[in-house]
Design an enzyme around this catalytic site. Sequence first.
Site, PDB file in Angstrom:
ATOM      1  N   CYS A  33       0.829  -1.203   0.000  1.00  0.00           N
ATOM      2  CA  CYS A  33       0.000   0.000   0.000  1.00  0.00           C
ATOM      3  C   CYS A  33       0.861   1.249   0.000  1.00  0.00           C
ATOM      4  CB  CYS A  33      -0.898   0.025   1.220  1.00  0.00           C
ATOM      5  SG  CYS A  33      -2.116  -1.262   1.213  1.00  0.00           S
ATOM      6  N   CYS A  72      15.052   2.842   1.348  1.00  0.00           N
ATOM      7  CA  CYS A  72      13.621   3.067   1.180  1.00  0.00           C
ATOM      8  C   CYS A  72      13.133   3.752   2.448  1.00  0.00           C
ATOM      9  CB  CYS A  72      12.872   1.759   0.917  1.00  0.00           C
ATOM     10  SG  CYS A  72      12.795   0.670   2.344  1.00  0.00           S
TER      11      CYS A  72
END
Length: 379
Positions: free
Chosen positions: A186, A335
């Site tokens: 998501c 990330c």
Amino acid sequence: MTLSAPELSRYHRHIALPELGRTGQERLKGARVVVIGAGGLGSPAALYLAAAGVGTIGLVDCDRVEISNLQRQVLFDSASVGRLKTEAARERLLALNPEITVIAHTLTLRADNVLDVLRDYDLVLDGTDRLTTRYVVNDACVLLGKPLVSAAIHRFEGHAMTYLPGRGPCYRCLFPEAEEGVVASCAEAGVLGVLPGVLGSIQATEAVKILTGIGEPIVGRLVTYDALELRFVELPVTRRPDCAVCGEHPTITAPRDAGELCDPAAASRVRRLTAAALHELLAAQRTRAVFDLIDVREPREFGAGHLQGARNVPLGDLERRFGELVPGSTPLFVCRSGRRSLMACTLALRAGIEAPAHLEGGLLAWAAEVDPSLDVAAG
Ligand SMILES: [Zn+2]
């Protein structure tokens, strides 16, 4: 399991259904269901299971509530931000129904703990957004002989399927191999907030049906839902005789962390850097190019703020862009949280790239330890 007078009142609309009745309600009271992931799917599922009077509900999650969760994770409210999901959820479920027991499992399911956690439950409801966890849970359910209700969501679409031991296919029959780079979470892809409401409710429906013995579960049928078209489509799924876990000659006879760095030899080949160590390395790198700094987040996240010298190759594109790596340098993946960068290392190892590195804890750790001005876009 007999019902008290307050319980008879609370569950009156259930008991009024002849198919379910008092016996069905007593079965729910005696049932133990574990919900994997207190997120978008787990929220509606756990709320409905609690309201329905499932006697014991386990919640497995290790994350804390973030403000960006509230768009879809209806277990939580604004005051929950920063709290452990398991604790905030437990309070919410007990406020809804004090007759039940809620057990918080604040951990990540892995090969070495999954059997212990799932063993005590009658049914498993999987709403995790981690593909690796999905396989660990599926394999554990097959090995333990537990019913498993799976669902997954992506952008505007979702799917759900139920596994019943000895009856029909498992999740691995449907998706034999984990493809980490392909499935976006998501955080990377975005998701319509109400979408998990539909799929999580389907999971709760399946659980109630199976526990009370009514209706026909979605065994051997993958139910897909497209919110934009508002269309449900059913795809038949058959059990694969060659399935690695539920097939005739299973090769998976104990849980394993598929797709993750379960192999100690592989894990030792990944360099894990703390934010402080990366800070020092980047300072030193001004004189010699040793690391190729690759930010594997989505362009939107990269655009909001990134490390100096980093270039953007989203995780989903990484495998076909390994050719762009700077020759002779070590890829250093970053990330937001360190999850996608670890996946990137796994993919790099599989592609034959030696000793990839990643920033442990991701840019969240960098912002906390090195540079608070870095804008780490919310997931
Ligand atoms: Zn199978």
